[in-house]
Design a protein around this motif. Structure first.
Motif, PDB file in Angstrom:
ATOM      1  N   GLU A 148     -38.704  55.972  -3.067  1.00 56.41           N
ATOM      2  CA  GLU A 148     -39.553  56.624  -4.057  1.00 56.41           C
ATOM      3  C   GLU A 148     -38.782  57.092  -5.284  1.00 56.41           C
ATOM      4  N   ARG A 149     -37.490  56.803  -5.322  1.00 52.02           N
ATOM      5  CA  ARG A 149     -36.682  57.207  -6.466  1.00 52.02           C
ATOM      6  C   ARG A 149     -36.591  56.039  -7.442  1.00 52.02           C
ATOM      7  N   CYS A 150     -36.775  56.327  -8.728  1.00 55.69           N
ATOM      8  CA  CYS A 150     -36.829  55.286  -9.754  1.00 55.69           C
ATOM      9  C   CYS A 150     -35.998  55.710 -10.957  1.00 55.69           C
ATOM     10  N   TRP A 151     -35.374  54.716 -11.585  1.00 53.02           N
ATOM     11  CA  TRP A 151     -34.574  54.981 -12.770  1.00 53.02           C
ATOM     12  C   TRP A 151     -34.687  53.831 -13.761  1.00 53.02           C
ATOM     13  N   PHE A 152     -34.553  54.142 -15.054  1.00 47.91           N
ATOM     14  CA  PHE A 152     -34.234  53.157 -16.066  1.00 47.91           C
ATOM     15  C   PHE A 152     -32.748  53.352 -16.386  1.00 47.91           C
ATOM     16  N   VAL A 153     -31.961  52.291 -16.280  1.00 44.28           N
ATOM     17  CA  VAL A 153     -30.509  52.407 -16.399  1.00 44.28           C
ATOM     18  C   VAL A 153     -29.986  51.333 -17.340  1.00 44.28           C
ATOM     19  N   ALA A 154     -29.229  51.726 -18.343  1.00 43.58           N
ATOM     20  CA  ALA A 154     -28.519  50.745 -19.162  1.00 43.58           C
ATOM     21  C   ALA A 154     -27.432  50.104 -18.307  1.00 43.58           C
ATOM     22  N   THR A 155     -27.279  48.792 -18.403  1.00 37.86           N
ATOM     23  CA  THR A 155     -26.300  48.129 -17.540  1.00 37.86           C
ATOM     24  C   THR A 155     -24.889  48.643 -17.796  1.00 37.86           C
ATOM     25  N   GLY A 156     -24.632  49.124 -19.016  1.00 36.32           N
ATOM     26  CA  GLY A 156     -23.329  49.694 -19.301  1.00 36.32           C
ATOM     27  C   GLY A 156     -23.044  50.969 -18.532  1.00 36.32           C
ATOM     28  N   GLU A 157     -24.088  51.610 -17.976  1.00 36.84           N
ATOM     29  CA  GLU A 157     -23.908  52.824 -17.173  1.00 36.84           C
ATOM     30  C   GLU A 157     -23.548  52.508 -15.732  1.00 36.84           C
ATOM     31  N   ILE A 158     -23.704  51.258 -15.314  1.00 36.67           N
ATOM     32  CA  ILE A 158     -23.377  50.874 -13.935  1.00 36.67           C
ATOM     33  C   ILE A 158     -21.863  50.774 -13.806  1.00 36.67           C
ATOM     34  N   SER A 159     -21.283  51.511 -12.858  1.00 36.47           N
ATOM     35  CA  SER A 159     -19.829  51.498 -12.695  1.00 36.47           C
ATOM     36  C   SER A 159     -19.372  50.400 -11.745  1.00 36.47           C
ATOM     37  N   ARG A 160     -20.146  50.152 -10.674  1.00 35.33           N
ATOM     38  CA  ARG A 160     -19.764  49.124  -9.711  1.00 35.33           C
ATOM     39  C   ARG A 160     -20.976  48.739  -8.877  1.00 35.33           C
ATOM     40  N   ILE A 161     -20.902  47.558  -8.296  1.00 34.94           N
ATOM     41  CA  ILE A 161     -21.930  47.062  -7.389  1.00 34.94           C
ATOM     42  C   ILE A 161     -21.205  46.536  -6.160  1.00 34.94           C
ATOM     43  N   VAL A 162     -21.591  47.030  -4.983  1.00 31.84           N
ATOM     44  CA  VAL A 162     -20.847  46.751  -3.757  1.00 31.84           C
ATOM     45  C   VAL A 162     -21.793  46.230  -2.687  1.00 31.84           C
ATOM     46  N   VAL A 163     -21.385  45.184  -1.989  1.00 32.19           N
ATOM     47  CA  VAL A 163     -22.162  44.669  -0.864  1.00 32.19           C
ATOM     48  C   VAL A 163     -22.279  45.752   0.199  1.00 32.19           C
ATOM     49  N   ASP A 164     -23.498  45.940   0.704  1.00 35.44           N
ATOM     50  CA  ASP A 164     -23.772  46.938   1.733  1.00 35.44           C
ATOM     51  C   ASP A 164     -24.667  46.275   2.780  1.00 35.44           C
ATOM     52  N   GLY A 165     -24.058  45.634   3.757  1.00 31.36           N
ATOM     53  CA  GLY A 165     -24.829  44.900   4.759  1.00 31.36           C
ATOM     54  C   GLY A 165     -25.513  43.702   4.124  1.00 31.36           C
ATOM     55  N   ASN A 166     -26.823  43.619   4.297  1.00 34.11           N
ATOM     56  CA  ASN A 166     -27.599  42.547   3.675  1.00 34.11           C
ATOM     57  C   ASN A 166     -28.109  42.925   2.294  1.00 34.11           C
ATOM     58  N   TYR A 167     -27.626  44.041   1.754  1.00 34.28           N
ATOM     59  CA  TYR A 167     -28.065  44.555   0.467  1.00 34.28           C
ATOM     60  C   TYR A 167     -26.854  44.730  -0.442  1.00 34.28           C
ATOM     61  N   VAL A 168     -27.115  45.236  -1.640  1.00 39.32           N
ATOM     62  CA  VAL A 168     -26.032  45.685  -2.516  1.00 39.32           C
ATOM     63  C   VAL A 168     -26.354  47.103  -2.961  1.00 39.32           C
ATOM     64  N   ARG A 169     -25.302  47.890  -3.130  1.00 42.68           N
ATOM     65  CA  ARG A 169     -25.479  49.249  -3.641  1.00 42.68           C
ATOM     66  C   ARG A 169     -24.962  49.306  -5.059  1.00 42.68           C
ATOM     67  N   VAL A 170     -25.834  49.771  -5.975  1.00 44.97           N
ATOM     68  CA  VAL A 170     -25.504  49.876  -7.392  1.00 44.97           C
ATOM     69  C   VAL A 170     -25.174  51.327  -7.701  1.00 44.97           C
ATOM     70  N   TRP A 171     -23.994  51.566  -8.231  1.00 47.06           N
ATOM     71  CA  TRP A 171     -23.545  52.923  -8.566  1.00 47.06           C
ATOM     72  C   TRP A 171     -23.670  53.143 -10.063  1.00 47.06           C
ATOM     73  N   PHE A 172     -24.298  54.257 -10.460  1.00 49.13           N
ATOM     74  CA  PHE A 172     -24.499  54.566 -11.873  1.00 49.13           C
ATOM     75  C   PHE A 172     -24.669  56.077 -12.010  1.00 49.13           C
ATOM     76  N   ARG A 173     -24.221  56.598 -13.154  1.00 43.81           N
ATOM     77  CA  ARG A 173     -24.274  58.047 -13.381  1.00 43.81           C
ATOM     78  C   ARG A 173     -23.781  58.746 -12.118  1.00 43.81           C
ATOM     79  N   GLU A 174     -24.561  59.701 -11.589  1.00 42.22           N
ATOM     80  CA  GLU A 174     -24.166  60.347 -10.336  1.00 42.22           C
ATOM     81  C   GLU A 174     -24.995  59.824  -9.174  1.00 42.22           C
ATOM     82  N   HIS A 175     -25.653  58.678  -9.348  1.00 44.31           N
ATOM     83  CA  HIS A 175     -26.575  58.147  -8.354  1.00 44.31           C
ATOM     84  C   HIS A 175     -26.117  56.785  -7.846  1.00 44.31           C
TER      85      HIS A 175
END
Length: 250
Positions: A152-179
């Motif tokens: 239920e959490r939603c964001w609009f994020v500039a791609t430049g705000e994404i610090s890293r994207i990491v494989v997490d099982g069958n998914y990926v976790r996108v890290w940005f700002r403090e989220h």
């Protein structure tokens, strides 16, 4: 609102209530340099009209019998700027207060709508989109925005705000700002959508935003450990170490 020589702001209304659409039509007619390009009353029609008309701004209801405004954004590859119009203030605030262009409570206040229109003009909003795996589309630059949803959490994020994207099982976790957000995507699919001048494949499981690297330290097996501005770390494999040196060299 002051008259501008710029092209009119093209607006699409999405609301299942006929009276609500009529109210927005009346209010938009009072604002200069605005062109109402169409209306939609449910999620499928909204998706079709956005794809067909390419509006600059969508006035989007949150709750509709056929789904939600969230569903509209989830279904689109690239979307215009969005202002939510809703009777559910607490729900809209929780999900979009810091991320959507604006939200307006019904009945819509004319001054608030005019302010939202002004916000949409300053400057022309960058293209937004959901992160997707279709590599036939143009790469997303640092200023382009993506819509991320995790439960239920939603964001609009500039791609430049994404610090890293990491494989997490069958998914990926996108890290940005403090989220961070967990997405049902493959790392390769996201890599194909992101600017290769901005994102670097540090290892088989990690993409790193080069602008977020704060420190580079040698690690075991001739690789590197990257310290990121948000306090996170990423390991660079030996195979990728040479490319990193070339990317970061003068």
């Amino acid at each position: 609102m002051k008259t501008s020589a710029a092209a009119p702001l093209r607006v699409l209304i999405v609301d299942d209530a006929r009276l609500a659409r009529a109210e927005l039509r009346t209010l938009l007619a009072q604002i200069e340099q605005v062109e109402l390009v169409g209306e939609a009353e449910d999620v499928p029609q909204a998706c079709a009209e956005i794809a067909r008309l390419h509006p600059d701004l969508v006035l989007l209801d949150i709750q509709m019998p056929s789904g939600s405004g969230f569903d509209v954004l989830d279904a689109l590859e690239r979307v215009p700027a969005v202002v939510f119009t809703t009777a559910y203030d607490q729900y809209a605030l929780r999900a979009f207060e810091a991320n959507a262009l604006d939200y307006l409570l019904k009945p819509v206040d004319p001054a608030r709508l005019a302010a939202a229109i002004d916000k949409a003009r300053q400057p022309s909003p960058p293209a937004t989109g959901t992160v997707s795996g279709d590599d036939t589309r143009s790469a997303l630059g640092a200023e382009d925005q993506v819509f991320l949803r995790d439960g239920e959490r939603c964001w609009f994020v500039a791609t430049g705000e994404i610090s890293r994207i990491v494989v997490d099982g069958n998914y990926v976790r996108v890290w940005f700002r403090e989220h961070s957000a967990l997405l049902a995507r493959s790392l390769s699919a996201l890599e194909a959508r992101l600017d290769p001048a901005l994102f670097f494949r540090a290892n088989r499981n990690t993409l790193v935003n080069l602008r977020h690297i704060r420190t580079v330290e040698p690690s075991v097996a001739d690789g590197y450990t990257l310290g990121l501005r948000d306090g996170g770390q990423a390991e660079v494999s030996r195979r990728q170490a040479r490319e990193l040196r070339e990317r970061l060299a003068l």
